[in-house]
Design a protein around this motif. Sequence first.
Motif, PDB file in Angstrom:
ATOM      1  N   LEU A  14      89.305  -3.079  76.523  1.00 24.78           N
ATOM      2  CA  LEU A  14      89.125  -2.210  75.355  1.00 24.78           C
ATOM      3  C   LEU A  14      89.000  -3.032  74.073  1.00 24.78           C
ATOM      4  O   LEU A  14      88.196  -2.701  73.193  1.00 24.78           O
ATOM      5  N   VAL A  15      89.770  -4.091  73.960  1.00 19.41           N
ATOM      6  CA  VAL A  15      89.674  -4.944  72.774  1.00 19.41           C
ATOM      7  C   VAL A  15      88.308  -5.620  72.716  1.00 19.41           C
ATOM      8  O   VAL A  15      87.696  -5.726  71.639  1.00 19.41           O
ATOM      9  N   VAL A  16      87.800  -6.059  73.867  1.00 19.02           N
ATOM     10  CA  VAL A  16      86.456  -6.657  73.917  1.00 19.02           C
ATOM     11  C   VAL A  16      85.407  -5.627  73.489  1.00 19.02           C
ATOM     12  O   VAL A  16      84.489  -5.945  72.720  1.00 19.02           O
ATOM     13  N   ILE A  17      85.548  -4.385  73.962  1.00 21.37           N
ATOM     14  CA  ILE A  17      84.618  -3.312  73.574  1.00 21.37           C
ATOM     15  C   ILE A  17      84.662  -3.105  72.067  1.00 21.37           C
ATOM     16  O   ILE A  17      83.622  -2.916  71.415  1.00 21.37           O
ATOM     17  N   ILE A  18      85.856  -3.127  71.493  1.00 23.12           N
ATOM     18  CA  ILE A  18      86.013  -2.962  70.042  1.00 23.12           C
ATOM     19  C   ILE A  18      85.276  -4.069  69.294  1.00 23.12           C
ATOM     20  O   ILE A  18      84.538  -3.807  68.331  1.00 23.12           O
ATOM     21  N   LEU A  19      85.447  -5.306  69.724  1.00 17.04           N
ATOM     22  CA  LEU A  19      84.821  -6.443  69.052  1.00 17.04           C
ATOM     23  C   LEU A  19      83.302  -6.414  69.197  1.00 17.04           C
ATOM     24  O   LEU A  19      82.568  -6.685  68.230  1.00 17.04           O
ATOM     25  N   VAL A  20      82.810  -6.071  70.394  1.00 10.63           N
ATOM     26  CA  VAL A  20      81.367  -5.960  70.607  1.00 10.63           C
ATOM     27  C   VAL A  20      80.790  -4.839  69.753  1.00 10.63           C
ATOM     28  O   VAL A  20      79.715  -4.977  69.153  1.00 10.63           O
TER      29      VAL A  20
ATOM     30  N   TYR B 165      80.497  -5.932  66.198  1.00  7.97           N
ATOM     31  CA  TYR B 165      79.369  -6.858  66.047  1.00  7.97           C
ATOM     32  C   TYR B 165      78.036  -6.110  66.031  1.00  7.97           C
ATOM     33  O   TYR B 165      77.181  -6.364  65.169  1.00  7.97           O
ATOM     34  N   LEU B 166      77.851  -5.197  66.987  1.00  3.10           N
ATOM     35  CA  LEU B 166      76.576  -4.477  67.084  1.00  3.10           C
ATOM     36  C   LEU B 166      76.289  -3.651  65.836  1.00  3.10           C
ATOM     37  O   LEU B 166      75.129  -3.492  65.442  1.00  3.10           O
ATOM     38  N   LEU B 167      77.333  -3.117  65.205  1.00  3.89           N
ATOM     39  CA  LEU B 167      77.140  -2.312  64.005  1.00  3.89           C
ATOM     40  C   LEU B 167      76.462  -3.102  62.883  1.00  3.89           C
ATOM     41  O   LEU B 167      75.663  -2.555  62.122  1.00  3.89           O
ATOM     42  N   ASN B 168      76.795  -4.392  62.794  1.00 10.20           N
ATOM     43  CA  ASN B 168      76.302  -5.191  61.671  1.00 10.20           C
ATOM     44  C   ASN B 168      75.398  -6.339  62.089  1.00 10.20           C
ATOM     45  O   ASN B 168      75.096  -7.218  61.277  1.00 10.20           O
ATOM     46  N   ALA B 169      74.973  -6.333  63.349  1.00 10.21           N
ATOM     47  CA  ALA B 169      74.084  -7.394  63.827  1.00 10.21           C
ATOM     48  C   ALA B 169      72.683  -7.216  63.242  1.00 10.21           C
ATOM     49  O   ALA B 169      72.238  -6.097  62.975  1.00 10.21           O
ATOM     50  N   GLU B 170      71.995  -8.321  63.051  1.00  7.33           N
ATOM     51  CA  GLU B 170      70.623  -8.294  62.527  1.00  7.33           C
ATOM     52  C   GLU B 170      69.639  -8.007  63.660  1.00  7.33           C
ATOM     53  O   GLU B 170      68.755  -8.815  63.972  1.00  7.33           O
TER      54      GLU B 170
END
Length: 243
Positions: A171-177, A180-185
């Motif tokens: 779940l923590v990995v899902i949170i971090l991913v 990242y995806l929200l603000n990835a270019e």
Amino acid sequence: MKRFIPNTFTMMNLLSGLLALISIFNGFYDHAFLFVCLGIFFDFWDGFLARKLNVSSELGVQLDSLADMVTSGVVPGLMMFKLLENIQLNDSNYMVTEETAYMGFVPYLGFIVTLASCYRLAKFNIDTRQTESFIGLPTPANTLLLMSIPMIQYVDSYEWLLEALNNPYILVVIILVSAYLLNAEIPLFSLKFKKLDWENAKTQIIFLVYSSILLFVLAFTAIPVIIFSYIIFSLILNTTSKK
């Protein structure tokens, strides 16, 4: 009076987010999921109606972001907090000692999603590159991805998946991913219909039909598949358009 129609839809989005928060606090995660879907429905149509009625305004833009901050920012963050907290409460082997006291902070990692969503929404408002498409995963899509986690747990056919989603490290990995995806270019095609015709909306229509088939076959388990398919399809479209 036409100016108030899209803003009313935006307010209904906000109200749906508030009802989702109450549902999460009371442990009704299925209700929260439905209220989030309702909020995303209102969010989908408020911009379309504003353009259709020719009443787009700066006020509407700001209201939309503020409503999204609740429905697609605070709600998924709280959901991840509660999922991590529930794992600790249901773990018979978990005891608070001096050595494990730090583990009590783990559920608060869920609010990384809220912080990332806030940053993404603020950036979206000033990013002129995102008028026709998105850069980074839109907050409603990210919210559906995270809100599907407790819904997948109702599907008994995937025991290995249930075990994975009850693992706090995953779940923590899902949170971090997710953050990242929200603000990835990463350029992504817009899911909103500018015009309701094949020539201008064929990408959205094809993806909508594809998503509907997956939902029919896989139920709630289809949601993460759809979200990651959305990213993959966008990458393919980006490569094709460059060529």
